[in-house]
Design an enzyme around this catalytic site. Structure first.
Site, mmCIF file in Angstrom:
data_model
loop_
_atom_site.group_PDB
_atom_site.id
_atom_site.type_symbol
_atom_site.label_atom_id
_atom_site.label_comp_id
_atom_site.label_asym_id
_atom_site.label_seq_id
_atom_site.Cartn_x
_atom_site.Cartn_y
_atom_site.Cartn_z
ATOM 1 N N GLU A 23 41.319 35.719 38.688
ATOM 2 C CA GLU A 23 42.214 36.617 39.414
ATOM 3 C C GLU A 23 42.231 36.391 40.922
ATOM 4 O O GLU A 23 43.182 36.780 41.602
ATOM 5 C CB GLU A 23 41.874 38.077 39.138
ATOM 6 N N HIS B 253 44.370 44.671 38.646
ATOM 7 C CA HIS B 253 43.128 45.244 39.181
ATOM 8 C C HIS B 253 43.400 46.540 39.937
ATOM 9 O O HIS B 253 42.969 46.728 41.081
ATOM 10 C CB HIS B 253 42.421 44.240 40.099
ATOM 11 N N ARG C 170 35.145 43.279 34.588
ATOM 12 C CA ARG C 170 35.209 41.990 35.276
ATOM 13 C C ARG C 170 35.868 40.982 34.345
ATOM 14 O O ARG C 170 35.584 40.947 33.144
ATOM 15 C CB ARG C 170 33.813 41.506 35.694
#
Length: 330
Positions: A263, A295, A234
């Site tokens: 993000e 990601h 994360r």
């Protein structure tokens, strides 16, 4: 069951539709993220399905409750973007996909390490321009390097096994130590010991009040000068502004991230024709020793199959009043 599926891309539809033939749920797809401003799109639905950057705070929960939503199903493992307490008060069930393919994320972390180290991305671009020079492409052997792993759940454990295969010395920190990993040769250390002794540090822990900004100025001051930091967990585990300072003063030698603190405003979108207004990520991208991916650690065929299967099973279990094995509780 009629479900509003938010933050969808073509691949979400492809895999959910592929496995929904037997489940026969009514899935309506929205490209928009779910938040307080878009919650009314869920009017007429029994539940919603969300992803990592949807913002399910108390305000959103209140709106979902008023329109009769009883289920929030995350097609991911992390749930730090959901106010679990607010959902519980409104009797809204929270389900997730706790494990889809730990190896997918672990292998991506290794890909970041190898790319940063051996500079294959730079070599690729050079060769395409007929530049076959080896200048400034020097890397280092992973063999016998000390790799620190923070968080040894399923993903962290898979990562440990891979790095042991490279011949690395693997040390780890977790609030719950794994006897199986210890038997394989992983040595558990205190966090400070791990920071001080690791050549490479990889983060595989959840984001919570105890881990937010785990890597800040204080933590960076304790790492080996020139160490590599990898984050596929994360974004907010790292305080970005502090990482930039550590890169500038060369305390941090390499940074590889598949997640980013802010993000939700960037990732999963094509912004190639847009002006990026995030100065921190722009600064990160200016460093030659920083590698950012959007990601994509989870993004394998095997993982997407499992995410779709578990997501649909969650719908079916809820609809049929079966035990909810993937429920997130307070």
């Amino acid at each position: 069951m009629k479900i509003a599926v938010f933050s969808t891309k073509t691949y979400d539809r492809k895999y959910l539709d592929k496995f929904n033939i037997e489940s026969k749920h009514e899935l309506i797809y929205f490209e928009a993220p779910l938040n307080a401003d878009t919650a009314n799109l869920a009017i007429g639905f029994e539940g919603v399905c969300i992803f990592v950057n949807d913002k399910i705070d108390k305000k959103t929960i209140d709106k979902l409750s008023k329109i009769g939503i009883k289920l929030i199903d995350l097609r991911c493992a992390g749930f730090n973007n959901v106010d679990i307490e607010a959902a519980s008060k409104e009797n809204i069930k929270i389900l997730r996909v706790p494990a889809y393919s730990p190896h997918a994320v672990a292998e991506h972390a290794v890909a970041l390490i190898l790319t940063l180290n051996r500079k294959t991305h730079k070599a690729y671009n050079r060769v395409r321009e007929s530049n076959f020079s080896l200048e400034n492409l020097t890397g280092f052997n992973l063999y016998e390097k000390t790799v620190g792993v923070i968080g040894t759940g399923k993903i962290g454990a898979a990562f440990c096994h891979i790095m042991l295969g490279f011949g690395c010395k693997v040390i780890a920190y977790d609030v719950k130590e794994s006897e199986k990993l210890s038997a394989k040769g992983v040595e558990y250390k205190t966090l400070d010991e791990l920071l001080e002794n690791s050549d490479i540090i990889s983060l595989h822990c959840p984001l919570n009040l105890n881990t937010k900004h785990l890597f800040n100025t204080k933590a960076f001051s304790k790492i080996k000068k020139g160490a590599m930091l990898i984050n596929t967990s994360r974004g907010a585990l790292i305080k970005t502004s502090d990482a930039i300072e550590a890169l500038k003063n060369e305390q941090l030698g390499y940074l590889g991230i598949d997640v980013y603190e802010q993000e939700e405003n960037l990732f999963f979108k094509d912004l190639s024709e847009s002006v990026i207004k995030d100065d921190l990520i722009e600064r990160l991208m200016s460093f030659h020793n920083v590698l950012i991916t959007p990601h994509q650690g989870f993004f394998t065929n095997e993982a997407l199959n499992q995410i779709a299967l578990t997501t649909l099973k969650n719908f079916t279990d809820f609809e049929n009043g079966l035990p909810l094995e993937n429920e997130v509780k307070l």
